[in-house]
Design an enzyme around this catalytic site. Structure first.
Site, PDB file in Angstrom:
ATOM      1  N   GLY A 259       0.823  -1.198   0.000  1.00 19.73           N
ATOM      2  CA  GLY A 259       0.000   0.000   0.000  1.00 19.73           C
ATOM      3  C   GLY A 259       0.855   1.245   0.000  1.00 19.73           C
ATOM      4  N   GLY A 263       0.183   4.433   8.597  1.00 17.85           N
ATOM      5  CA  GLY A 263      -0.030   5.697   9.290  1.00 17.85           C
ATOM      6  C   GLY A 263      -0.767   5.429  10.580  1.00 17.85           C
ATOM      7  N   CYS A 266      -0.452   4.862  16.063  1.00 18.67           N
ATOM      8  CA  CYS A 266       0.403   3.889  16.752  1.00 18.67           C
ATOM      9  C   CYS A 266       1.715   3.582  16.036  1.00 18.67           C
ATOM     10  CB  CYS A 266      -0.377   2.591  16.972  1.00 18.67           C
ATOM     11  SG  CYS A 266      -1.758   2.755  18.124  1.00 18.67           S
ATOM     12  N   ARG A 339      -4.225  10.870  11.416  1.00 18.37           N
ATOM     13  CA  ARG A 339      -2.887  11.065  11.957  1.00 18.37           C
ATOM     14  C   ARG A 339      -1.863  10.247  11.167  1.00 18.37           C
ATOM     15  NH1 ARG A 339      -4.281  10.006  18.219  1.00 18.37           N
ATOM     16  NH2 ARG A 339      -5.794   8.629  17.187  1.00 18.37           N
TER      17      ARG A 339
END
Length: 452
Positions: A259, A263, A266, A339
């Site tokens: 991919g 992200g 964690c 995030r």
């Protein structure tokens, strides 16, 4: 049991709701007055499937309440969970200021024996610092209450957090006290009805387990992305390679999909923190440094493909006059979390290259507007953003994108170009349908096939 959970964010709110669902009396504590007032009125601040229903049901039945009153919450709880954020500092280390402030507040408020549980992701040795912070406050008060500190890391996947908590693969308990271990086992017993998956170990090993797990998964992702990039150059098919290696029982199929990079809240943070922890021990964690570098490069690849295919090589902004439609903004499906999402890097790169960017995501549009403002266009309809666009790029593998109306896509785009960062479609079918289809790591496509 009576519990309090400090932090009404992702981890804390899920833990509070799930513990309440198993019959405990739970108070969720947060310093954010607006968030707490919203929760009291049934407003859940994060999107997670099933969470809102769980919160509302347990709140209405009196097992779950919300407060900013720390002394009251601690006074009425045997077990105090710390589930606040540990954001990365400038050097990549975990910032423990919020964890230690909660520890101090517990020390200022406790009136008897307490079990203090680190649920936040924290580096090895944090339990010692929490213990010291609590003891310092007790000494300042002249109080001599007994307490234990436990490491109980979370292993929740965004988008499946409720199931992960209620039916865990494992529950790790780090403690040096047999009595405390038994109390924690009793707390988690309702989640162990079919199979006992409780693992009790020393505190430092429990703290390390969380980081090691996330670092291992991040490594698998980066490794497979590198294999995909090599497949493009060698004329191999990464989907076939995944099937071939995943069938090995020592490897398995999980986290082997290529991919645009990992992200979320964690993996990026925890990889950085473990690298920094190693540096503090004078150990050079070369493998994780490479994982981090690979991931940052991978986030650039979809934009590079578009620039190579659509761009004017002599222009400073090679995509000037081009429009790119993006499907997916969240770092993964079934969440609105952006995030460290690959979409941030991809869209910034496209904008810097002069492109007009349009975006769709089933849940993350509100968050995207906070981050990009008016610099890109948004739509709640995945097809509306395709009108006259030069390309469609797929960034997040939402179910809504897996079986779309291909005839509508082809008719709406200016040209039938699809750059697929999640390999959702079969290349031969896309070709026969008249698309120029650019997946990752599939034979004859990508950098080698489309960059010449």
């Amino acid at each position: 049991m009576k519990l309090c959970v400090f932090g009404a964010g992702y981890v804390g709110l899920v833990a509070a709701a799930c513990f309440a669902e198993s019959g405990n009396s739970v108070t969720a504590v947060d310093v954010d007055t607006r968030k707490i007032e919203g929760l009291k009125n049934g407003i859940v601040p994060i999107y997670e499937p099933g969470l809102k229903e769980l919160v509302l049901r347990n709140q209405s039945e009196g097992r779950l309440c919300f407060t900013t009153d720390v002394p009251d919450a601690v006074a009425n709880a045997l077990i105090c969970f710390i589930a606040v954020g540990t954001p990365p500092g400038e050097d990549g280390s975990a910032d423990l200021q919020y964890v230690l402030e909660v520890a101090r507040s517990i020390g200022r408020s406790m009136s008897g024996y307490r079990i203090i549980v680190d649920k936040s992701t924290v580096p090895v040795g944090t339990a010692d610092r929490v213990r010291a912070a609590v003891q310092e406050e007790l000494d300042r008060r002249g109080a001599a209450f007994e307490f234990d500190v436990v490491s109980n890391p979370e292993f929740l996947k965004e988008g499946a957090a409720i199931d992960d908590f209620m039916k865990p693969d494992r529950v790790v308990i780090g403690t040096d006290n047999v009595r405390t271990a038994e109390i924690m086992k009793e707390l988690y017993e309702p989640f162990m009805r079919k199979n006992n998956r409780m693992i009790v170990m020393d505190i430092r090993s429990a703290e390390m387990t969380k980081y090691a797990a996330n670092a291992m998964l991040a490594t698998r992702i980066s490794f497979m992305n590198q294999i995909a990039n090599l497949c493009e150059r060698m004329g191999a098919d990464v989907a076939a390679v995944r099937e071939g290696i995943g069938s090995d029982s020592r490897i398995g199929y999980d986290f082997l999909f290529p991919g645009p990079g990992y992200g979320g809240s964690c993996f990026p943070k925890d990889v950085k923190a473990l690298i920094r922890t190693a540096e503090e021990c004078r150990y050079d964690f070369l493998l994780l440094k490479a994982v981090e570098e690979v991931n940052e490069r991978q986030k650039e690849i979809l934009a590079e493909k578009l620039i190579r295919i659509l761009g004017s090589p002599d222009e400073e902004q090679p995509l000037t006059g081009r429009t790119v439609a993006c499907w997916g903004l969240a770092f993964k499906p079934r969440t609105d979390d952006m995030r460290e999402a690959p979409s941030l890097t991809i869209i910034e790169r496209l904008l810097a290259a002069g492109a007009t960017v349009r975006a769709h995501d089933p849940e993350a549009l509100k968050e995207a507007k906070k981050l990009f403002g008016e610099r890109i266009e948004y739509s709640s309809n995945q097809y509306d953003i395709l009108a006259g666009a030069d390309a469609l790029v797929i960034i997040t593998d939402w179910n809504e994108y897996r079986t779309p109306d291909f005839d509508r896509i082809k008719a709406t785009l200016k040209q039938p170009l699809v750059v697929d960062g999640r390999n959702l479609y079969k290349p031969d079918r896309m070709k026969s349908a008249g698309f120029r289809y650019i997946p990752l790591g599939r034979s004859g496509n990508g950098i080698a096939g489309d960059g010449r």
